[in-house]
Write a protein that holds these residues in place. Structure first.
Motif, PDB file in Angstrom:
ATOM      1  N   GLU A   1       0.821  -1.211   0.000  1.00 33.83           N
ATOM      2  CA  GLU A   1       0.000   0.000   0.000  1.00 33.83           C
ATOM      3  C   GLU A   1       0.859   1.267   0.000  1.00 33.83           C
ATOM      4  OE1 GLU A   1      -3.222  -0.006   2.757  1.00 33.83           O
ATOM      5  OE2 GLU A   1      -3.828  -2.043   2.210  1.00 33.83           O
ATOM      6  N   ASP A   2       1.966   1.200  -0.697  1.00 36.45           N
ATOM      7  CA  ASP A   2       2.843   2.345  -0.886  1.00 36.45           C
ATOM      8  C   ASP A   2       2.487   2.971  -2.237  1.00 36.45           C
ATOM      9  OD1 ASP A   2       4.814   4.222  -0.990  1.00 36.45           O
ATOM     10  OD2 ASP A   2       6.489   2.805  -1.036  1.00 36.45           O
ATOM     11  N   TRP A   3       1.427   3.744  -2.238  1.00 37.83           N
ATOM     12  CA  TRP A   3       0.876   4.277  -3.482  1.00 37.83           C
ATOM     13  C   TRP A   3       1.760   5.347  -4.115  1.00 37.83           C
ATOM     14  CZ3 TRP A   3      -2.614   1.603  -5.890  1.00 37.83           C
ATOM     15  CH2 TRP A   3      -3.411   0.734  -5.161  1.00 37.83           C
ATOM     16  N   GLN A   4       2.539   6.032  -3.295  1.00 40.01           N
ATOM     17  CA  GLN A   4       3.432   7.049  -3.849  1.00 40.01           C
ATOM     18  C   GLN A   4       4.536   6.409  -4.700  1.00 40.01           C
ATOM     19  OE1 GLN A   4       4.601   9.080  -0.292  1.00 40.01           O
ATOM     20  NE2 GLN A   4       2.880  10.530  -0.404  1.00 40.01           N
ATOM     21  N   THR A   5       5.081   5.304  -4.227  1.00 38.94           N
ATOM     22  CA  THR A   5       6.094   4.590  -5.012  1.00 38.94           C
ATOM     23  C   THR A   5       5.481   4.024  -6.278  1.00 38.94           C
ATOM     24  OG1 THR A   5       7.292   4.012  -2.993  1.00 38.94           O
ATOM     25  CG2 THR A   5       7.782   2.717  -4.969  1.00 38.94           C
ATOM     26  N   ALA A   6       4.292   3.462  -6.151  1.00 41.52           N
ATOM     27  CA  ALA A   6       3.616   2.909  -7.329  1.00 41.52           C
ATOM     28  C   ALA A   6       3.351   4.007  -8.357  1.00 41.52           C
ATOM     29  CB  ALA A   6       2.312   2.232  -6.919  1.00 41.52           C
TER      30      ALA A   6
ATOM     31  N   LEU B   1      -3.368   0.758 -25.139  1.00 39.19           N
ATOM     32  CA  LEU B   1      -2.260   0.810 -24.181  1.00 39.19           C
ATOM     33  C   LEU B   1      -2.244   2.116 -23.396  1.00 39.19           C
ATOM     34  CD1 LEU B   1       0.554  -0.810 -26.287  1.00 39.19           C
ATOM     35  CD2 LEU B   1       0.015  -1.428 -23.942  1.00 39.19           C
ATOM     36  N   GLU B   2      -2.399   3.222 -24.093  1.00 37.20           N
ATOM     37  CA  GLU B   2      -2.337   4.521 -23.420  1.00 37.20           C
ATOM     38  C   GLU B   2      -3.514   4.725 -22.469  1.00 37.20           C
ATOM     39  OE1 GLU B   2      -1.859   7.336 -26.609  1.00 37.20           O
ATOM     40  OE2 GLU B   2       0.323   7.075 -26.589  1.00 37.20           O
ATOM     41  N   ILE B   3      -4.688   4.307 -22.869  1.00 37.35           N
ATOM     42  CA  ILE B   3      -5.853   4.427 -21.988  1.00 37.35           C
ATOM     43  C   ILE B   3      -5.666   3.577 -20.746  1.00 37.35           C
ATOM     44  CG2 ILE B   3      -8.301   3.821 -21.770  1.00 37.35           C
ATOM     45  CD1 ILE B   3      -8.601   4.740 -24.726  1.00 37.35           C
ATOM     46  N   SER B   4      -5.189   2.353 -20.935  1.00 38.64           N
ATOM     47  CA  SER B   4      -4.977   1.469 -19.808  1.00 38.64           C
ATOM     48  C   SER B   4      -3.914   2.017 -18.858  1.00 38.64           C
ATOM     49  CB  SER B   4      -4.573   0.086 -20.314  1.00 38.64           C
ATOM     50  OG  SER B   4      -4.520  -0.832 -19.272  1.00 38.64           O
ATOM     51  N   LEU B   5      -2.849   2.592 -19.403  1.00 34.20           N
ATOM     52  CA  LEU B   5      -1.807   3.182 -18.558  1.00 34.20           C
ATOM     53  C   LEU B   5      -2.339   4.388 -17.799  1.00 34.20           C
ATOM     54  CD1 LEU B   5       1.089   3.342 -17.545  1.00 34.20           C
ATOM     55  CD2 LEU B   5       1.669   4.616 -19.628  1.00 34.20           C
ATOM     56  N   LYS B   6      -3.073   5.259 -18.474  1.00 38.44           N
ATOM     57  CA  LYS B   6      -3.618   6.441 -17.809  1.00 38.44           C
ATOM     58  C   LYS B   6      -4.617   6.053 -16.713  1.00 38.44           C
ATOM     59  CE  LYS B   6      -2.897   9.717 -21.553  1.00 38.44           C
ATOM     60  NZ  LYS B   6      -1.597  10.103 -21.070  1.00 38.44           N
ATOM     61  N   GLN B   7      -5.436   5.039 -16.971  1.00 37.97           N
ATOM     62  CA  GLN B   7      -6.374   4.593 -15.947  1.00 37.97           C
ATOM     63  C   GLN B   7      -5.636   3.976 -14.763  1.00 37.97           C
ATOM     64  OE1 GLN B   7      -9.119   2.111 -18.110  1.00 37.97           O
ATOM     65  NE2 GLN B   7     -10.475   3.836 -18.561  1.00 37.97           N
ATOM     66  N   SER B   8      -4.551   3.257 -15.036  1.00 39.60           N
ATOM     67  CA  SER B   8      -3.749   2.701 -13.943  1.00 39.60           C
ATOM     68  C   SER B   8      -3.172   3.810 -13.085  1.00 39.60           C
ATOM     69  CB  SER B   8      -2.606   1.841 -14.506  1.00 39.60           C
ATOM     70  OG  SER B   8      -3.099   0.732 -15.188  1.00 39.60           O
ATOM     71  N   ILE B   9      -2.696   4.859 -13.719  1.00 39.16           N
ATOM     72  CA  ILE B   9      -2.153   5.996 -12.977  1.00 39.16           C
ATOM     73  C   ILE B   9      -3.241   6.645 -12.114  1.00 39.16           C
ATOM     74  CG2 ILE B   9      -1.222   8.335 -13.240  1.00 39.16           C
ATOM     75  CD1 ILE B   9       0.313   7.257 -15.712  1.00 39.16           C
ATOM     76  N   GLU B  10      -4.428   6.795 -12.674  1.00 39.63           N
ATOM     77  CA  GLU B  10      -5.530   7.397 -11.913  1.00 39.63           C
ATOM     78  C   GLU B  10      -5.944   6.518 -10.746  1.00 39.63           C
ATOM     79  OE1 GLU B  10      -6.787  10.472 -12.108  1.00 39.63           O
ATOM     80  OE2 GLU B  10      -5.183  10.766 -13.572  1.00 39.63           O
ATOM     81  N   TYR B  11      -6.016   5.193 -10.951  1.00 39.18           N
ATOM     82  CA  TYR B  11      -6.345   4.296  -9.837  1.00 39.18           C
ATOM     83  C   TYR B  11      -5.277   4.361  -8.750  1.00 39.18           C
ATOM     84  CZ  TYR B  11     -10.301   2.020 -12.152  1.00 39.18           C
ATOM     85  OH  TYR B  11     -11.506   1.756 -12.741  1.00 39.18           O
TER      86      TYR B  11
ATOM     87  N   LYS C   1      -3.497   7.010  -8.040  1.00 41.31           N
ATOM     88  CA  LYS C   1      -3.717   8.283  -7.344  1.00 41.31           C
ATOM     89  C   LYS C   1      -4.896   8.191  -6.378  1.00 41.31           C
ATOM     90  CE  LYS C   1      -1.766  11.255 -10.919  1.00 41.31           C
ATOM     91  NZ  LYS C   1      -2.053  12.235 -11.978  1.00 41.31           N
ATOM     92  N   LEU C   2      -5.911   7.419  -6.764  1.00 45.07           N
ATOM     93  CA  LEU C   2      -7.086   7.233  -5.906  1.00 45.07           C
ATOM     94  C   LEU C   2      -6.860   6.173  -4.828  1.00 45.07           C
ATOM     95  CD1 LEU C   2      -9.888   7.277  -8.637  1.00 45.07           C
ATOM     96  CD2 LEU C   2      -9.355   9.080  -6.984  1.00 45.07           C
ATOM     97  N   GLU C   3      -5.732   5.462  -4.930  1.00 42.43           N
ATOM     98  CA  GLU C   3      -5.389   4.383  -4.011  1.00 42.43           C
ATOM     99  C   GLU C   3      -6.455   3.295  -3.993  1.00 42.43           C
ATOM    100  OE1 GLU C   3      -4.290   5.965  -0.206  1.00 42.43           O
ATOM    101  OE2 GLU C   3      -2.792   7.309  -1.082  1.00 42.43           O
ATOM    102  N   ASP C   4      -6.938   2.953  -5.177  1.00 40.49           N
ATOM    103  CA  ASP C   4      -7.952   1.909  -5.353  1.00 40.49           C
ATOM    104  C   ASP C   4      -7.252   0.631  -5.817  1.00 40.49           C
ATOM    105  OD1 ASP C   4     -10.090   0.287  -5.937  1.00 40.49           O
ATOM    106  OD2 ASP C   4     -10.905   1.574  -7.508  1.00 40.49           O
TER     107      ASP C   4
ATOM    108  N   GLY D   1      -9.303  -1.746  -8.517  1.00 37.69           N
ATOM    109  CA  GLY D   1      -9.349  -1.133  -9.841  1.00 37.69           C
ATOM    110  C   GLY D   1      -7.969  -1.068 -10.471  1.00 37.69           C
ATOM    111  N   PHE D   2      -6.972  -0.722  -9.648  1.00 37.78           N
ATOM    112  CA  PHE D   2      -5.612  -0.640 -10.153  1.00 37.78           C
ATOM    113  C   PHE D   2      -5.117  -1.994 -10.637  1.00 37.78           C
ATOM    114  CE2 PHE D   2      -1.108  -1.284  -9.544  1.00 37.78           C
ATOM    115  CZ  PHE D   2      -0.593  -0.291 -10.348  1.00 37.78           C
ATOM    116  N   THR D   3      -5.333  -3.013  -9.842  1.00 36.76           N
ATOM    117  CA  THR D   3      -4.837  -4.345 -10.193  1.00 36.76           C
ATOM    118  C   THR D   3      -5.430  -4.821 -11.512  1.00 36.76           C
ATOM    119  OG1 THR D   3      -4.578  -4.886  -7.856  1.00 36.76           O
ATOM    120  CG2 THR D   3      -4.613  -6.725  -9.399  1.00 36.76           C
ATOM    121  N   GLY D   4      -6.728  -4.634 -11.679  1.00 38.22           N
ATOM    122  CA  GLY D   4      -7.370  -5.046 -12.928  1.00 38.22           C
ATOM    123  C   GLY D   4      -6.854  -4.272 -14.130  1.00 38.22           C
ATOM    124  N   GLU D   5      -6.757  -2.967 -13.986  1.00 36.43           N
ATOM    125  CA  GLU D   5      -6.334  -2.143 -15.123  1.00 36.43           C
ATOM    126  C   GLU D   5      -4.859  -2.320 -15.433  1.00 36.43           C
ATOM    127  OE1 GLU D   5      -7.224  -0.376 -18.295  1.00 36.43           O
ATOM    128  OE2 GLU D   5      -8.793  -0.468 -16.791  1.00 36.43           O
ATOM    129  N   PHE D   6      -4.034  -2.429 -14.407  1.00 38.56           N
ATOM    130  CA  PHE D   6      -2.608  -2.599 -14.648  1.00 38.56           C
ATOM    131  C   PHE D   6      -2.307  -3.979 -15.234  1.00 38.56           C
ATOM    132  CE2 PHE D   6       1.897  -3.133 -13.418  1.00 38.56           C
ATOM    133  CZ  PHE D   6       2.390  -2.048 -14.117  1.00 38.56           C
TER     134      PHE D   6
END
Length: 126
Positions: free
Chosen positions: A46-51, A81-91, A93-96, A99-104
């Protein structure tokens, strides 16, 4: 004889371009994939800043190679690819985590598919 030499030169140029393309795509995916374990470890802890920082590195690597990618890969794949990367970045930031695991995971699968889809793979030829 001139037609044969011209055809031989064109064939050699196509072969060289294909090899360069395969090498560039493979090195791009390897460079990005090397950061995946660090990202997953950070998410597990849960180190979201590093992620998020590692995801920004991936974004920079992608942007650095964007010109080559846009010339050689279809627009649909680039957008996915770009949409998936941007959504991963947003997840991140939201510390979700879910959602992050699925999108990444989707981003990683799309990225790992590139060398097989875009390059020369002996398994696909045979």
């Amino acid at each position: 004889m001139k037609k044969f030499i011209t055809a031989l030169i064109l064939f050699a140029a196509i072969l060289v371009f294909g090899c360069i393309h395969t090498w560039k795509i493979t090195s791009l995916t390897d460079e990005i994939t090397s950061l995946n374990t660090e990202i997953y470890a950070a998410v597990q802890q849960e180190d979201w800043q590093t992620a998020a920082a590692q995801l920004e590195k991936i974004q920079q690597i992608w942007d650095k190679n964007r010109l080559w990618v846009s010339v050689t890969i279809s627009t649909t794949e680039i957008e996915e690819l770009e949409i998936s990367l941007k959504q991963s970045i947003e997840y991140a930031k939201l510390e979700d985590a879910s959602g992050f695991t699925g999108e990444f995971t989707m981003f990683r699968l799309l990225l790992n598919h590139l060398p097989h889809h875009e390059g020369f793979d002996i398994e696909e030829i045979l």
